[in-house]
Write a protein that holds these residues in place. Structure first.
Motif, mmCIF file in Angstrom:
data_model
loop_
_atom_site.group_PDB
_atom_site.id
_atom_site.type_symbol
_atom_site.label_atom_id
_atom_site.label_comp_id
_atom_site.label_asym_id
_atom_site.label_seq_id
_atom_site.Cartn_x
_atom_site.Cartn_y
_atom_site.Cartn_z
ATOM 1 N N GLY A 153 21.266 20.388 -3.531
ATOM 2 C CA GLY A 153 20.821 21.196 -2.415
ATOM 3 C C GLY A 153 19.324 21.707 -2.190
ATOM 4 N N GLN A 154 18.615 21.703 -3.359
ATOM 5 C CA GLN A 154 17.317 22.291 -3.284
ATOM 6 C C GLN A 154 16.266 21.388 -2.404
ATOM 7 N N VAL A 155 16.674 20.020 -2.456
ATOM 8 C CA VAL A 155 16.007 19.034 -1.686
ATOM 9 C C VAL A 155 16.988 18.439 -0.786
ATOM 10 N N ALA A 156 16.722 17.966 0.493
ATOM 11 C CA ALA A 156 17.558 17.118 1.399
ATOM 12 C C ALA A 156 17.141 15.653 1.017
ATOM 13 N N PHE A 157 18.062 14.774 1.249
ATOM 14 C CA PHE A 157 17.750 13.266 1.094
ATOM 15 C C PHE A 157 18.259 12.882 2.427
ATOM 16 N N LEU A 158 17.325 11.821 2.927
ATOM 17 C CA LEU A 158 17.663 10.980 4.083
ATOM 18 C C LEU A 158 17.417 9.606 3.750
ATOM 19 N N GLY A 159 18.393 8.603 3.816
ATOM 20 C CA GLY A 159 18.138 7.137 3.624
ATOM 21 C C GLY A 159 18.198 6.660 5.036
ATOM 22 N N LEU A 160 16.944 6.085 5.234
ATOM 23 C CA LEU A 160 16.833 5.279 6.838
ATOM 24 C C LEU A 160 16.809 3.616 6.663
ATOM 25 N N SER A 161 18.062 3.064 7.111
ATOM 26 C CA SER A 161 17.891 1.664 7.035
ATOM 27 C C SER A 161 17.207 1.054 7.877
ATOM 28 N N GLN A 162 16.540 -0.052 7.566
ATOM 29 C CA GLN A 162 15.783 -0.937 8.306
ATOM 30 C C GLN A 162 16.585 -2.323 8.610
ATOM 31 N N ASP A 163 17.773 -2.214 8.495
ATOM 32 C CA ASP A 163 18.569 -3.558 8.704
ATOM 33 C C ASP A 163 18.727 -3.726 10.138
ATOM 34 N N GLY A 218 20.870 7.231 7.944
ATOM 35 C CA GLY A 218 20.781 6.966 9.480
ATOM 36 C C GLY A 218 20.057 5.446 9.666
ATOM 37 N N TRP A 219 19.558 5.084 10.816
ATOM 38 C CA TRP A 219 18.902 4.074 11.030
ATOM 39 C C TRP A 219 17.612 4.280 11.794
ATOM 40 N N ASP A 220 16.525 3.559 11.490
ATOM 41 C CA ASP A 220 15.277 3.777 12.224
ATOM 42 C C ASP A 220 15.027 2.485 12.980
ATOM 43 N N PRO A 221 15.637 2.344 14.282
ATOM 44 C CA PRO A 221 15.562 1.013 14.805
ATOM 45 C C PRO A 221 14.376 0.528 15.560
ATOM 46 N N ASP A 222 13.689 1.659 15.666
ATOM 47 C CA ASP A 222 12.060 1.155 16.454
ATOM 48 C C ASP A 222 10.989 1.574 15.401
ATOM 49 N N LEU A 223 11.388 1.757 14.170
ATOM 50 C CA LEU A 223 10.410 1.984 13.035
ATOM 51 C C LEU A 223 9.470 2.932 13.266
ATOM 52 N N GLU A 224 10.146 4.035 13.926
ATOM 53 C CA GLU A 224 9.121 5.163 14.229
ATOM 54 C C GLU A 224 8.791 6.222 13.177
ATOM 55 N N VAL A 225 9.863 6.269 12.361
ATOM 56 C CA VAL A 225 9.761 7.193 10.936
ATOM 57 C C VAL A 225 8.938 6.342 10.310
ATOM 58 N N TYR A 226 9.332 5.293 9.849
ATOM 59 C CA TYR A 226 8.745 4.241 9.062
ATOM 60 C C TYR A 226 7.017 4.048 9.296
ATOM 61 N N SER A 230 4.191 3.602 5.947
ATOM 62 C CA SER A 230 5.265 2.717 5.088
ATOM 63 C C SER A 230 4.621 1.115 5.339
ATOM 64 N N ILE A 231 4.725 0.549 4.379
ATOM 65 C CA ILE A 231 4.103 -0.820 4.452
ATOM 66 C C ILE A 231 4.756 -1.877 3.539
ATOM 67 N N ALA A 232 5.760 -1.492 2.851
ATOM 68 C CA ALA A 232 6.466 -2.210 1.870
ATOM 69 C C ALA A 232 7.909 -1.494 1.794
ATOM 70 N N MET A 233 9.083 -2.454 1.259
ATOM 71 C CA MET A 233 10.432 -1.983 1.092
ATOM 72 C C MET A 233 10.682 -2.085 -0.475
ATOM 73 N N PRO A 234 11.520 -0.971 -1.012
ATOM 74 C CA PRO A 234 11.474 0.325 -0.548
ATOM 75 C C PRO A 234 10.294 0.913 -0.359
ATOM 76 N N THR A 235 10.382 1.960 0.522
ATOM 77 C CA THR A 235 9.220 3.152 0.416
ATOM 78 C C THR A 235 9.920 4.571 0.539
ATOM 79 N N THR A 236 9.350 5.420 -0.064
ATOM 80 C CA THR A 236 10.056 6.724 -0.331
ATOM 81 C C THR A 236 8.817 7.719 0.267
ATOM 82 N N ALA A 237 9.414 8.760 1.097
ATOM 83 C CA ALA A 237 8.315 9.545 1.707
ATOM 84 C C ALA A 237 8.766 10.959 1.395
#
Length: 182
Positions: free
Chosen positions: A97-107, A127-135, A140-147
């Motif tokens: 709980g010290q850090v939140a994690f969010l996985g965003l699918s590019q599928d 979740g899903w980032d369908p419009d690649l807005e967050v990506y 981000s330029i590659a898969m996987p990427t972590t921010a």
């Protein structure tokens, strides 16, 4: 009449070929470095960015305000993504709980992403980032990427490539100042 030097004996062609190889390798390394470095500026405000939750609702990075956040972009078709997801789950559990994690699918298919989440045992938010807005906003330029995102919603750092648990813990420690390992 002067005899032509035997090209098989001459050092000049081999020397020129060697120089050409070194210059080509340096050029490729320069281009690869430029291409693989994420393009977003650290400090960019990401708090207004939104994504789709797999349950049908909408989510926003602002939902995590006040808590440091790790955002991992993944896809079921990306073997390094699949390999690193259990490692992310391990670090997520260690941070408790010290850090939140969010996985965003590019599928393209949410079902493929849900199957991957189930298979890898991930329990952090996905979740899903369908419009690649967050990506795109994280550069981000590659898969996987972590921010890494600060508690106030600013981009701290981005890493393009796969991370194991140890590397992820070091990335979080360096970027967010939170130790994931004793």
């Amino acid at each position: 009449m002067q005899a032509e030097p035997d090209p098989r004996v001459s050092i000049r062609p081999r020397l020129l070929a060697g120089i050409a190889v070194v210059l080509a390798a340096a050029g490729i390394a320069f281009v690869a470095q430029a291409v693989l470095e994420p393009a977003a500026d650290d400090g960019a405000d990401l708090s207004e960015l939104t994504f789709d939750r797999f349950d049908g609702g909408a989510g926003a990075l602002a939902d995590y305000e006040g808590t440091p956040l790790v955002v991992n972009f993944f896809a079921s078709w990306c073997p390094p993504c699949v390999r690193e997801m259990p490692e992310f789950q391990e670090v997520f559990a260690e941070l408790d709980g010290q850090v939140a994690f969010l996985g965003l699918s590019q599928d393209q298919s949410t079902q493929a992403a849900l199957n991957l989440v189930e298979t890898t045992g991930v329990t952090y938010d996905v979740g899903w980032d369908p419009d690649l807005e967050v990506y795109e906003a994280t550069g981000s330029i590659a898969m996987p990427t972590t921010a890494l995102v600060s508690p106030s919603g600013e981009l701290v750092d981005t890493f393009a490539g796969a991370l194991d648990a140890e590397s992820l813990a070091e990335f979080i420690s360096a970027g967010l100042g939170i130790a994931a390992r004793p």
